[in-house]
Design a protein around this motif. Structure first.
Motif, short mmCIF file in Angstrom:
data_model
loop_
_atom_site.label_atom_id
_atom_site.label_comp_id
_atom_site.label_asym_id
_atom_site.label_seq_id
_atom_site.Cartn_x
_atom_site.Cartn_y
_atom_site.Cartn_z
N GLY A 169 2.27 -11.69 5.58
CA GLY A 169 3.19 -11.09 4.61
C GLY A 169 2.45 -10.32 3.53
O GLY A 169 2.90 -9.25 3.07
N HIS A 170 1.28 -10.83 3.13
CA HIS A 170 0.48 -10.16 2.11
C HIS A 170 0.03 -8.78 2.57
O HIS A 170 0.03 -7.82 1.78
N LEU A 171 -0.28 -8.65 3.86
CA LEU A 171 -0.68 -7.35 4.37
C LEU A 171 0.46 -6.34 4.27
O LEU A 171 0.24 -5.17 3.97
N ALA A 172 1.67 -6.81 4.53
CA ALA A 172 2.83 -5.92 4.39
C ALA A 172 2.95 -5.44 2.94
O ALA A 172 3.26 -4.26 2.68
N ALA A 173 2.69 -6.34 1.99
CA ALA A 173 2.76 -5.97 0.57
C ALA A 173 1.66 -4.97 0.21
O ALA A 173 1.88 -4.04 -0.58
N LEU A 174 0.46 -5.15 0.78
CA LEU A 174 -0.64 -4.22 0.51
C LEU A 174 -0.34 -2.83 1.06
O LEU A 174 -0.60 -1.82 0.40
N VAL A 175 0.22 -2.78 2.27
CA VAL A 175 0.57 -1.49 2.86
C VAL A 175 1.62 -0.79 2.00
O VAL A 175 1.53 0.40 1.71
N ALA A 176 2.62 -1.55 1.57
CA ALA A 176 3.68 -0.97 0.74
C ALA A 176 3.13 -0.47 -0.59
O ALA A 176 3.65 0.50 -1.16
N ALA A 177 2.06 -1.11 -1.08
CA ALA A 177 1.46 -0.71 -2.35
C ALA A 177 0.51 0.47 -2.18
O ALA A 177 -0.01 0.99 -3.18
N GLY A 178 0.26 0.89 -0.95
CA GLY A 178 -0.61 2.03 -0.71
C GLY A 178 -2.08 1.73 -0.86
O GLY A 178 -2.87 2.63 -1.18
N LEU A 179 -2.48 0.47 -0.61
CA LEU A 179 -3.90 0.11 -0.68
C LEU A 179 -4.44 -0.09 0.73
O LEU A 179 -3.90 -0.89 1.50
N ASP A 180 -5.53 0.61 1.05
CA ASP A 180 -6.16 0.35 2.33
C ASP A 180 -7.00 -0.93 2.22
O ASP A 180 -7.06 -1.55 1.15
N GLY A 181 -7.65 -1.30 3.31
CA GLY A 181 -8.36 -2.58 3.31
C GLY A 181 -9.43 -2.68 2.26
O GLY A 181 -9.54 -3.70 1.55
N LEU A 182 -10.26 -1.64 2.11
CA LEU A 182 -11.33 -1.69 1.12
C LEU A 182 -10.78 -1.61 -0.30
O LEU A 182 -11.25 -2.31 -1.20
N GLU A 183 -9.76 -0.79 -0.52
CA GLU A 183 -9.15 -0.72 -1.85
C GLU A 183 -8.52 -2.04 -2.24
O GLU A 183 -8.55 -2.43 -3.43
N ALA A 184 -7.98 -2.76 -1.28
CA ALA A 184 -7.44 -4.08 -1.55
C ALA A 184 -8.54 -5.02 -2.02
O ALA A 184 -8.36 -5.80 -2.97
N LEU A 185 -9.70 -4.95 -1.37
CA LEU A 185 -10.84 -5.79 -1.77
C LEU A 185 -11.33 -5.42 -3.17
O LEU A 185 -11.59 -6.30 -4.00
N VAL A 186 -11.45 -4.13 -3.44
CA VAL A 186 -11.96 -3.68 -4.74
C VAL A 186 -11.04 -4.14 -5.86
O VAL A 186 -11.51 -4.67 -6.89
N THR A 187 -9.75 -3.96 -5.69
CA THR A 187 -8.82 -4.37 -6.76
C THR A 187 -8.75 -5.88 -6.89
O THR A 187 -8.61 -6.39 -8.01
N HIS A 188 -8.88 -6.61 -5.79
CA HIS A 188 -8.88 -8.08 -5.88
C HIS A 188 -10.13 -8.56 -6.62
O HIS A 188 -10.06 -9.44 -7.48
N THR A 189 -11.27 -7.97 -6.28
CA THR A 189 -12.50 -8.34 -6.98
C THR A 189 -12.39 -8.03 -8.47
O THR A 189 -12.87 -8.78 -9.32
#
Length: 289
Positions: A169-189
């Motif tokens: 479900g989290h991946l669906a939220a990331l896609v909807a937010a327009g974050l690719d895999g690396l951008e998701a990592l950068v913002t989480h860090t």
């Protein structure tokens, strides 16, 4: 039986402590030993194999899609070649042996055989009854696996179901937010709760140059400031992602009910704290670096 809605973040808190114990398996020396015994020695190949084995002998594309934040070229270096070393069935059996050994070491024999862990397993499995298979490939694949008879292994199995359900479900939220895999990592860090960049580079396959490019894209969107910190807009986006993930993951915890969630969180917190004190994770795993 479905129960009344619980406090919005109670499910997230419960998930976090369950996932903390589940995640110890990826850093346990027992995992490397058991996987080496069946012919898989590269730590990154081990990671891809144990988490995707429930899907069957899948290719790199499936692993990249379902794992989301790994560089595809790294995945393709190990998948599907890893299945020539050992079948998915052999990998799943090795993983369970490793979990058995690591939980006994981290928690102690007394805890592993205690009524508390048996109770936690029952509660977590009850919560998992309300998980949805729809658009949740990693959860659905693990839901096809049998529940181990031993309570501590049944508890691990249940934490895996709940982890992968929320993760899908989290991946669906990331896609909807327009974050690719690396951008998701950068913002989480950048929140201070994600992996240290050096661990991202060594385990996810990204380079410093690719990290810097992702930071630049996020700055252009107004999500990071000049120092690489989250802006107000970036903080709001990360908060919205977690809120949406909570919404998509609420069914298991509403099914368990407020009292059950509170008890499972209490038990899970104790197990996770014991494992942490036993040195389950590298000290430099989290943080901005």
């Amino acid at each position: 039986m479905t129960t009344a809605a619980i406090e919005p973040r109670a499910g997230r808190r419960c998930h976090n402590v369950l996932n903390s114990l589940h995640a110890t398996s990826y850093f346990a020396p027992e995992l490397g030993q058991e996987m080496a015994a069946i012919g898989i020695t590269d730590p990154r190949a081990v990671n891809f194999a144990v988490r995707s084995a429930a899907l069957g002998a899948v290719g790199a594309g499936t692993v990249t899609a379902t794992f989301y934040n790994y560089k595809h070229e790294l995945v393709a270096r190990h998948v599907p070649a890893v299945w020539t070393a050992a079948s998915p069935e052999a990998v799943l059996a090795a993983r369970l042996r490793a979990v058995d050994g690591s939980l006994c070491r981290l928690l102690g024999e007394e805890t592993v055989t205690s009524p508390g862990i048996a109770e936690a397993a029952r509660l977590a499995l009850r919560a998992a009854e309300a998980c949805s298979r729809s658009a949740r490939p990693l959860y659905s694949a693990h839901a096809d696996l049998p529940v181990p008879a031993e309570p501590h292994l049944a508890y691990f199995h249940a934490t895996t179901l709940l982890r992968e359900h929320r993760g899908d479900g989290h991946l669906a939220a990331l896609v909807a937010a327009g974050l690719d895999g690396l951008e998701a990592l950068v913002t989480h860090t950048a929140t201070g709760k994600g992996m240290n960049p050096k661990w991202v580079f060594s385990t996810r396959g990204w380079t410093q140059e690719e990290w810097d490019a992702a930071v630049a894209r996020l700055r252009d969107r107004g999500l990071l400031d000049g120092a690489g910190e989250l802006t107000e807009e970036g903080t709001d986006l990360r908060r919205a992602i977690e809120t949406e993930t909570d919404r998509l993951d609420r069914a298991p915890y509403e099914h368990l009910g407020a009292e059950g969630v509170a008890r499972l969180t209490e038990l899970g917190t104790g197990f996770a704290r014991t494992a942490l004190m036993a040195g389950a994770f590298p000290r430099d795993l989290l943080g901005k670096g």
